[in-house]
Structure formats: C-alpha cells, structure tokens
Design a protein around this motif. Structure first.
Motif: not given
Length: 267
Positions: A9-20, A45-48, A71-78, A92-96
C-alpha cells in the motif's frame, strides 16, 4: 511493524511521471538490506499500475545491485515497448540516489493455441501440518522470516554441512490475504537458498540474479494457504550456486518456475 499488505500500500505515485515512492520497514530486512523477494515484489506492484489489465506477468528478471535499507525509497518505471500482445517494462528501486535493484518484466495477453503441455506434477511430500515450523529467533534468523510460515519437507536447514543443497519447503503468509503476483514473488524468495545448508557457521549468502516464469494464471487461492517449493542446485563452484525451483499452488498446479545465481560465503 508493517505487514506485507501495508508495504504494498506504500507504493504510491510520487508526483513525477513513472515514479513511485515506497517505504521499507526494518522488520523486512535480511542483514542490512530488505530481502530480495520484497524488493522485486515492490517493483512489480508499481509495474502493475502501468500495464493493461488484460496482460499478465509472463517473465521477470531481477538483478540485485546493492543494499535496500529501511526507509523511504523511489521506484522508477520505464515502458520499453507496448506491442499488440506483449508489454516490456523496466523498473529500478533507487535508494539514496543509487540503483539497488533492477527488474525487467514481460506482460502478455493470452493467445489462441491448440497446444497444451502440462507443467510437472507436484511431488508427494509430507503435509505441512505434520512438520515443525522454522522458528524466528531474534538476532539469529533474518528479521524478514517472522513474516512467513515455512516448513521443511525434505533436505536440511542452513548451516548443517549437508551432503546435498536440495530441499523442499512449504510456504505461506501467516495472515489471510488475496494472492497476487507481488505476494507470489515475495513467497518465492522467502526460503533460504540452496547452498547455505551445505556450509557450517559462520557463513552468509545472497542472490546475485533471479529469473522467474509464470506458466499459468494464478489460482483462486489465499496467500495464507500452503504453497510448495521444490528447490534444487544444478551446479556450484567458487562460491556461486546455480539453483532452480518450482512452486505449486494449493491445488497442486505449478504457478512459478525460478532460476537463481546465489553467492554463498564460507567464513
């Protein structure tokens, strides 16, 4: 402590295109990183959220690049390509600011075909109710294992100096939740990898790469029902184990094929 449903449930759109954005709880760690099945499941989950509903996951290729701390991280989908029947996505799962996990996935529609080859039948093994649960021991077993119920049907536990790396294991989530691809991916990576059972402590292991195939639609089942995993090592040397696995659902139908290269460290 956040359960698996809470993490998804914590996988949510970040506000930037194709990023969570995603939050990882420290009870899901294996040493200093989230266990690999969770990292891959979060990207799935983000890809779905970006693939058409008539296309289901057919293949998933995962490379574990670096640690995923709590902690808090980003997922970038292409989206690499969306054809008439198949979509290819990369995540990609991006950490720091550093890429920690990469995933390539293929989603495809069903196609008309007269050919049907059944997957291998589930072997006859001791039922899980007759087996002892693998214990969670704080400070000894990986933290994430407290979120799963696992029972060895044959083979040895880690660090037993076993003659064979092969084993069979029953898996489930302890609490009811609908099965989906993310839950199945997490379940598939919950068991200790083949090879850990052949060494004696101290020692450690981690996945280098992981490839999954999904030969059938998911059954109408719950993740808290029993799922059986047959895990085998095909070859090993120089600290690398080449493993494959099949997972059968509660109705005895194969739902996943897995290939893995694992690194095992003998200290």
């Amino acid at each position: 402590m956040i359960d698996f449903q809470g993490l998804l449930a914590s996988v949510k759109p970040s506000g930037e295109a194709n990023q969570y954005c995603v939050s990882v709880d420290d009870t899901w760690l294996q040493g200093r990183t989230a266990f690999g099945g969770l990292s891959a499941a979060l990207i799935c989950q983000a890809m779905q959220q970006q693939v058409d509903g008539d296309r289901r996951l057919r293949a998933l290729s995962v490379v574990f690049v670096g640690p995923v701390p709590a902690g808090e991280h980003r997922i970038v989908i292409r989206e690499l390509r969306a054809g008439g029947s198949v979509s290819h996505l990369q995540g990609e799962l991006v950490c720091d600011g550093e890429v920690a996990v990469t995933v390539s996935a293929s989603y495809g529609k069903n196609r008309l075909s007269a050919i049907k080859i059944e997957a291998p039948s589930m072997p006859h093994v001791t039922p899980p109710e007759s087996l002892t649960p693998l214990p969670y021991i704080k400070g000894i077993t990986p933290q994430f294992t407290q979120h799963f119920d696992m029972r060895i049907a044959f083979g040895e536990l880690p660090f037993r100096g076993a003659a064979s790396a092969d084993f069979g294991i029953w898996l489930r989530f302890p609490n009811p939740r609908a099965i989906d691809v993310a839950a199945l991916v997490a379940l598939a990576d919950a068991p200790p990898m083949p090879g850990l059972n052949m060494i004696k402590p101290p020692g450690a292991g981690s996945s280098l790469s992981w490839y999954l195939e999904f030969p059938a639609d998911l059954p109408s089942a719950d993740a808290s029902q029993w799922w059986y995993c047959d895990y085998r090592c095909q070859a090993a040397g120089d600290g690398y184990f080449h493993n494959n696995a099949t997972i059968w659902g509660p109705e005895g139908k194969a739902v996943m094929f897995s290939r893995q290269i694992a690194t095992v460290f003998e200290k």
